[in-house]
Design a protein around this motif. Structure first.
Motif, PDB file in Angstrom:
ATOM      1  N   ALA A   1     -10.371   7.350   5.753  1.00  0.00           N
ATOM      2  CA  ALA A   1     -11.307   6.215   5.823  1.00  0.00           C
ATOM      3  C   ALA A   1     -11.021   5.494   7.057  1.00  0.00           C
ATOM      4  O   ALA A   1      -9.990   5.277   7.569  1.00  0.00           O
ATOM      5  CB  ALA A   1     -10.477   5.393   4.608  1.00  0.00           C
ATOM      6  N   GLY A   2     -12.036   5.008   7.465  1.00  0.00           N
ATOM      7  CA  GLY A   2     -12.453   4.220   8.650  1.00  0.00           C
ATOM      8  C   GLY A   2     -13.484   3.565   8.984  1.00  0.00           C
ATOM      9  O   GLY A   2     -14.533   3.938   8.459  1.00  0.00           O
TER      10      GLY A   2
ATOM     11  N   LEU B   1     -10.912  14.180  -0.822  1.00  0.00           N
ATOM     12  CA  LEU B   1      -9.540  14.022  -0.156  1.00  0.00           C
ATOM     13  C   LEU B   1      -8.673  13.134  -0.928  1.00  0.00           C
ATOM     14  O   LEU B   1      -8.651  11.792  -0.546  1.00  0.00           O
ATOM     15  CB  LEU B   1      -9.579  13.798   1.230  1.00  0.00           C
ATOM     16  N   PRO B   2      -8.196  13.354  -2.105  1.00  0.00           N
ATOM     17  CA  PRO B   2      -7.633  12.393  -3.086  1.00  0.00           C
ATOM     18  C   PRO B   2      -6.153  11.994  -2.652  1.00  0.00           C
ATOM     19  O   PRO B   2      -5.557  12.640  -1.782  1.00  0.00           O
ATOM     20  CB  PRO B   2      -7.475  13.438  -4.334  1.00  0.00           C
ATOM     21  N   TYR B   3      -5.833  11.071  -3.011  1.00  0.00           N
ATOM     22  CA  TYR B   3      -4.572  10.558  -2.711  1.00  0.00           C
ATOM     23  C   TYR B   3      -3.307  11.542  -3.090  1.00  0.00           C
ATOM     24  O   TYR B   3      -3.423  12.039  -4.044  1.00  0.00           O
ATOM     25  CB  TYR B   3      -4.113   9.242  -3.322  1.00  0.00           C
ATOM     26  N   ARG B   4      -2.121  11.387  -2.170  1.00  0.00           N
ATOM     27  CA  ARG B   4      -1.148  12.254  -2.340  1.00  0.00           C
ATOM     28  C   ARG B   4      -0.069  11.285  -2.962  1.00  0.00           C
ATOM     29  O   ARG B   4       0.114  10.350  -2.083  1.00  0.00           O
ATOM     30  CB  ARG B   4      -0.965  13.047  -1.218  1.00  0.00           C
TER      31      ARG B   4
ATOM     32  N   ILE C   1      -3.805   2.914  -6.216  1.00  0.00           N
ATOM     33  CA  ILE C   1      -3.767   4.348  -5.443  1.00  0.00           C
ATOM     34  C   ILE C   1      -2.740   5.462  -6.158  1.00  0.00           C
ATOM     35  O   ILE C   1      -3.059   6.483  -6.507  1.00  0.00           O
ATOM     36  CB  ILE C   1      -3.334   4.147  -4.067  1.00  0.00           C
ATOM     37  N   ALA C   2      -1.417   4.977  -6.678  1.00  0.00           N
ATOM     38  CA  ALA C   2      -0.612   5.560  -7.178  1.00  0.00           C
ATOM     39  C   ALA C   2      -0.681   6.101  -8.705  1.00  0.00           C
ATOM     40  O   ALA C   2      -0.499   7.486  -9.182  1.00  0.00           O
ATOM     41  CB  ALA C   2       0.681   5.068  -7.189  1.00  0.00           C
TER      42      ALA C   2
ATOM     43  N   MET D   1      -4.323   3.201   2.185  1.00  0.00           N
ATOM     44  CA  MET D   1      -5.334   4.391   1.824  1.00  0.00           C
ATOM     45  C   MET D   1      -4.961   5.623   2.655  1.00  0.00           C
ATOM     46  O   MET D   1      -4.740   6.710   2.086  1.00  0.00           O
ATOM     47  CB  MET D   1      -6.830   4.188   1.823  1.00  0.00           C
ATOM     48  N   ARG D   2      -4.736   5.448   3.837  1.00  0.00           N
ATOM     49  CA  ARG D   2      -4.558   6.429   4.828  1.00  0.00           C
ATOM     50  C   ARG D   2      -3.124   7.017   4.768  1.00  0.00           C
ATOM     51  O   ARG D   2      -2.672   8.171   4.906  1.00  0.00           O
ATOM     52  CB  ARG D   2      -4.830   6.174   6.186  1.00  0.00           C
TER      53      ARG D   2
END
Length: 511
Positions: free
Chosen positions: A295-296, A316-319, A112-113, A288-289
């Motif tokens: 996501a869910g 909605l990309p990762y922050r 994710i990072a 992820m959230r």
């Protein structure tokens, strides 16, 4: 800020010794016998990373499940281990330990990072063979890492991955192989994922088929639906998809982790409504959230009969953020089970009360067997039973199969037989664990019979034996527990624990 690394060079390697996974990746397969001996020597030597303390009455290191955490010190070199390690019986125990960071969470957070835009810090991560190969592969795909201390720093790619000319070599890391197969679809061109001989025996066809239903272009180059696998790249179209979730939850997690970067929302449903090891998918969704994805689970009715599916919103990309890795539940199972077998008490620090990690469910089994479990805000203590361990008869461990190895050894000391059922996927792990457990439990004098998806264990007169570990870290850790009560237990190739817990036997000696 992260110091700039040369292209193709991980920042952690500047001034650092090579990791075992790097050596295995660089050397050709023609040197396999020499590579095996050298990698054993390396993984028993210097290995930077977070140090899991093991000392009586020691203070815990501070870290939380999702946020800034107090950095822990960097470990000293791993103590050199012999090719065969005798285990000394002892007990009752009285220890307080800190297990390493969760492998499941570390490898999810690393990916994710690497996909996020900006710099992420990861506090309390796991430094091991499996996370080495994940970092090495993500570096090749364009992310940058500084892992010279705790926390680690990761500069992400913003979802813009490279297409390397050489295959990503993932050794025998299932999470790395599966997660990167899905992520590689986001690269502009082809990416090949390959591994060691055992990885080439671990099926990946259900993941590839599911990605194909989402519009991705992949092909399997190995035999019988196993790696190597080639992702053509060019993006992940997304939309509705379907997966056979009965073999491995990692296939589902792999798709979910890449889904925020799909062209359309991903809606993933499950063949016959079945999903093995669902708690691991819940962990994936939670992480992820935490990084900003939407996501869910949602209800959906379709031509295949309906049922729940998972929706991930595109766009909605990762922050990037600061993130804490909680202790590893799979690793914690071993000191918990040590208390059950040898008596006394063992405490594990840093466990949050709201953890989603599935393997902490082993605590419920130990309680039912007669152990006392004390749960505090940041610590869990297991005290061995006052009498014999009670047999629980049939135990369904489908939701937490990795804990089955430790539990199978605990069952040796119960007052009746045990059947661990619904664990078919143990046959496609680092080794065929059902077959390995059957063989090694019999060596110790128990009756053990494995069928397609279960293991029957009948305690009997027990005696020492030399235990083969099959280059499987969990076999080594699980059977070391037997030596707490049985004289003459010897663990062959104890260094294989470097896959997830390089300092395991240092901690074990301190119990």
């Amino acid at each position: 800020m992260l110091p700039k690394a040369r292209e193709g060079v991980n920042a952690r390697d500047l001034g650092c010794p090579p990791s075992p996974s790097q050596i295995r990746r660089i050397w050709p397969s023609a040197l396999a016998p020499l590579r095996h001996r050298a990698s054993l020597a390396l993984r028993r030597g210097a290995s930077p990373g977070a140090c899991p303390a093991s000392r009586r009455g020691s203070a815990p290191g501070g870290r939380g499940p999702a946020g800034a955490a107090v950095p822990r010190k960097v470990c000293p070199p791993v103590a050199q281990l012999p090719e065969s390690l005798p285990i000394e019986p002892r007990g009752p125990l009285n220890a307080r330990v800190q297990v390493p960071g969760s492998k499941s969470i570390t490898n999810r957070a690393l990916l994710i990072a690497a996909l996020a835009d900006g710099e992420t810090t990861l506090a309390g991560p796991l430094a091991s063979d499996d996370t080495d190969v994940m970092r090495d592969s993500l570096t090749t795909l364009g992310a940058q890492f500084d892992t010279r201390g705790d926390p680690w720093a990761v500069v992400g790619t913003g979802g813009r991955l490279r297409s390397p000319s050489n295959a990503l070599y993932v050794q025998n890391s299932g999470t790395t192989a599966r997660f990167l197969t899905a992520a590689a679809c986001l690269a502009p061109g082809p990416v090949v994922i390959d591994g060691n001989p055992r990885m080439r025996e671990r099926p990946i066809v259900h993941l590839v088929e599911a990605l194909t239903t989402l519009g991705a272009d992949l092909s399997i180059e190995g035999e019988k639906g196993c790696p190597p696998v080639r992702a053509a790249g060019g993006g992940l179209p997304g939309g509705p998809g379907r997966i056979d979730g009965r073999q491995s939850s990692q296939f589902t997690s792999a798709i979910l982790l890449a889904a925020p970067y799909a062209e359309r929302d991903v809606e993933l449903s499950f063949l016959d409504g079945e999903l093995v090891s669902r708690p691991y998918v819940e962990t994936t969704l939670a992480i992820m959230r935490d990084f900003g994805a939407q996501a869910g689970w949602v209800e959906k009715t379709d031509a295949h009969g309906g049922g729940d599916c998972i929706r991930v919103s595109a766009g909605l990309p990762y922050r990037a953020r600061a993130y804490g890795i909680e202790p590893d539940a799979s690793s914690a199972a071993y000191p918990f089970c040590a208390a059950a077998i040898a008596g006394g008490s063992v405490s594990v620090d840093g466990i949050p009360p709201n953890t989603l990690q599935a393997d902490f469910r082993i605590l419920e089994l130990l309680e039912q067997m007669g152990c006392k479990v004390v749960r505090q805000a940041d610590r869990v203590t297991v005290r061995g039973p006052t009498g014999a361990l009670r047999s629980l008869g049939e135990v369904d461990m489908n939701a937490f199969p990795d804990a089955a190895l430790a539990y199978a050894v605990v069952a040796l000391f119960a007052d009746g037989p045990t059947r661990i059922k619904n664990v078919w996927n143990l046959r496609i792990k680092e080794t065929d664990r059902l077959a390995a457990l059957e063989t090694e439990l019999r060596k110790l004098g128990a009756r053990a019979d494995a069928d397609r998806d279960s293991l029957y264990i009948q305690p009997g007169p027990l005696h020492g034996a030399e235990i083969d570990t099959y280059d499987d870290h969990r076999m080594a850790m699980a059977f070391s527990l037997a030596g707490l009560r049985i004289p003459g237990v010897v663990i062959r190739d104890p260094g294989c624990v470097s896959k997830t817990w390089p300092h395991y036997f240092d901690v074990f000696r301190g119990l």
